[in-house]
Design an enzyme around this catalytic site. Structure first.
Site, mmCIF file in Angstrom:
data_model
loop_
_atom_site.group_PDB
_atom_site.id
_atom_site.type_symbol
_atom_site.label_atom_id
_atom_site.label_comp_id
_atom_site.label_asym_id
_atom_site.label_seq_id
_atom_site.Cartn_x
_atom_site.Cartn_y
_atom_site.Cartn_z
ATOM 1 C CG ASN A 167 12.908 0.836 -8.077
ATOM 2 O OD1 ASN A 167 13.268 2.003 -8.143
ATOM 3 N ND2 ASN A 167 12.279 0.352 -7.013
ATOM 4 N N GLY B 182 8.590 -5.212 -8.578
ATOM 5 C CA GLY B 182 9.510 -4.943 -9.688
ATOM 6 C C GLY B 182 9.259 -3.559 -10.281
ATOM 7 C CG HIS C 163 4.549 1.656 -4.311
ATOM 8 N ND1 HIS C 163 4.974 0.787 -5.270
ATOM 9 C CD2 HIS C 163 5.674 2.100 -3.694
ATOM 10 C CE1 HIS C 163 6.303 0.719 -5.244
ATOM 11 N NE2 HIS C 163 6.742 1.512 -4.302
ATOM 12 C CG MET D 282 18.296 -2.301 -14.529
ATOM 13 S SD MET D 282 16.517 -2.377 -14.244
ATOM 14 C CE MET D 282 16.256 -1.112 -13.006
ATOM 15 N NE ARG E 68 15.585 -10.288 -1.951
ATOM 16 C CZ ARG E 68 15.361 -11.605 -1.951
ATOM 17 N NH1 ARG E 68 16.161 -12.399 -1.286
ATOM 18 N NH2 ARG E 68 14.332 -12.125 -2.610
ATOM 19 C CB SER F 9 10.755 -9.094 -2.718
ATOM 20 O OG SER F 9 11.494 -7.975 -3.105
HETATM 21 P P1 A3P Z 1 13.890 -9.485 -5.109
HETATM 22 O O1 A3P Z 1 13.892 -8.871 -3.747
HETATM 23 O O2 A3P Z 1 13.058 -10.729 -5.181
HETATM 24 O O3 A3P Z 1 15.253 -9.675 -5.653
HETATM 25 P P2 A3P Z 1 10.478 -2.909 -6.437
HETATM 26 O O4 A3P Z 1 11.299 -2.207 -7.454
HETATM 27 O O5 A3P Z 1 9.000 -2.822 -6.744
HETATM 28 O O6 A3P Z 1 10.826 -2.516 -5.061
HETATM 29 O O7 A3P Z 1 10.790 -4.469 -6.588
HETATM 30 C C1 A3P Z 1 12.055 -4.975 -6.206
HETATM 31 C C2 A3P Z 1 12.230 -6.373 -6.761
HETATM 32 O O8 A3P Z 1 12.427 -6.292 -8.187
HETATM 33 C C3 A3P Z 1 13.447 -7.061 -6.175
HETATM 34 O O9 A3P Z 1 13.134 -8.451 -6.093
HETATM 35 C C4 A3P Z 1 14.489 -6.770 -7.256
HETATM 36 O O10 A3P Z 1 15.607 -7.636 -7.242
HETATM 37 C C5 A3P Z 1 13.643 -6.975 -8.508
HETATM 38 N N1 A3P Z 1 14.270 -6.378 -9.703
HETATM 39 C C6 A3P Z 1 14.791 -5.134 -9.832
HETATM 40 N N2 A3P Z 1 15.316 -4.985 -11.062
HETATM 41 C C7 A3P Z 1 15.132 -6.144 -11.709
HETATM 42 C C8 A3P Z 1 15.476 -6.615 -13.019
HETATM 43 N N3 A3P Z 1 16.113 -5.848 -13.880
HETATM 44 N N4 A3P Z 1 15.115 -7.878 -13.343
HETATM 45 C C9 A3P Z 1 14.456 -8.669 -12.475
HETATM 46 N N5 A3P Z 1 14.123 -8.286 -11.220
HETATM 47 C C10 A3P Z 1 14.443 -7.036 -10.845
#
Ligand code: A3P
Length: 312
Positions: free
Chosen positions: A70, A68, A127, A251, A268, A157
């Protein structure tokens, strides 16, 4: 953070084009024993990184891919931008010509010299393992927000992301991916190793840990705690704006502007427990055992509430 992020989108778009003509086994390279995507990282950048002059007021987000980052990154950038806007006026840290790719390890080797000239407060995501960060980050006592997510949802994910994103090797089956995830074949290394290494810093006063799940449960409280940790003083109304702009829906809707083509892959499901759609009994057992061996009983292990989020 409603503004388009032109440089971010440029970097990702170029990397996606470059990766589309590469073979699967060319996509990653190894540096100090950890794999990274060649299209966005390089040994030159890792070497140049040591020249970063960290500051005590830097706002640092550390999180393993798919935790999460981003999401929490947007919360941090928005908190800083909202504060700067009210104290310094419209044009401040987020001005387009000052934009750098927010992940420390992504970009060109000249990035760190440019970053050294940026005004405070800089928001930096990474990361990387703590040992691979520039030493000045720890010496400066910059505050670090450490984001963790339950390992089963991280794997889930990561699987979907690997198959959607040309920069990363894809997998024919979930079973193949699971083996790779459990045998340290992931870009940015093994998640269990990541948790153990960061656990060594989890009790430091300049480190605050937050879980994806607690933020999901109560975003308003999470945003308030994050702002307090970094000493970002905002009104209830301003904080509420940050909370609203960081909902998954908001978002996702804004993602073409903020993430370009990556947006539709990244945003996603944004939920908890999607792992139940993929893990079989044997995989559950294997991950439960790995968790027990590597991280259960530690500060981060307890914070993850494994029994709540990872037991069927
Ligand atoms: P999922 O693939 O389970 O949906 P990162 O940014 O570290 O790559 O993480 C991506 C994960 O954070 C994805 O999970 C994405 O959907 C989730 N994500 C991004 N924005 C989000 C938000 N505002 N609330 C909850 N989850 C979020």
């Amino acid at each position: 953070m409603e503004k388009p992020r032109k440089k971010f989108i440029d970097v990702v778009d170029k990397a996606m084009v470059a990766a589309s003509t590469m073979d699967r086994d060319e996509l990653l390279f190894s540096y100090k024993g950890i794999l990274y995507p060649v299209t966005v990282c390089s040994p030159e950048v890792f070497k140049a990184m040591e020249s970063l002059e960290a500051r005590s007021d830097d706002v640092i987000l550390a999180g393993y891919p798919k935790s999460g980052t981003n999401w929490v990154g947007q919360i941090l950038s928005d908190l800083v931008a909202t504060f700067e806007k009210k104290t310094q006026g419209e044009e401040s840290v987020n001005a387009e010509d000052l934009e750098e790719f927010p992940y420390l390890e992504v970009g060109d080797a000249g990035k760190f010299e440019r970053m050294n000239k940026l005004p405070s407060r800089r928001v930096i995501f990474t990361h990387l393992l703590p040992d691979n960060l520039p030493r000045s980050i720890f010496k400066s006592k910059a505050k670090i927000l450490l984001l963790i997510r339950n390992p089963k949802d991280v794997a889930t994910s990561f699987y979907h992301f690997s198959n959607g994103m040309s920069l990363l090797p894809s997998y024919e089956t979930w079973d193949d991916f699971f083996i790779a995830f459990m045998t340290e074949k992931m870009p940015w290394g093994s998640y269990f190793n990541y948790l153990s290494e960061w656990n060594k810093y989890a009790a430091d006063e300049n480190v605050m840990t937050i879980t994806y799940e607690e933020l999901k449960e109560n975003r308003a409280l999470g945003v308030k705690n994050i702002a307090a940790f970094f000493g970002i003083s905002l009104t209830e109304e301003e904080l509420q704006g940050v909370v609203e702009r960081s909902s998954f829906q908001s978002m996702k809707e804004n993602s073409v502007k903020t993430h370009g083509a990556l947006g539709s892959i990244l945003f996603r499901k944004g939920g908890v427990s999607d792992w139940k759609s993929l893990f079989n009994e044997d995989q559950n057992e294997k991950m439960d055992k790995a968790f027990e061996e590597h991280i259960a009983g530690t500060k981060l292990g307890m914070k993850l509430k494994y029994d709540v989020y990872c037991k069927a």
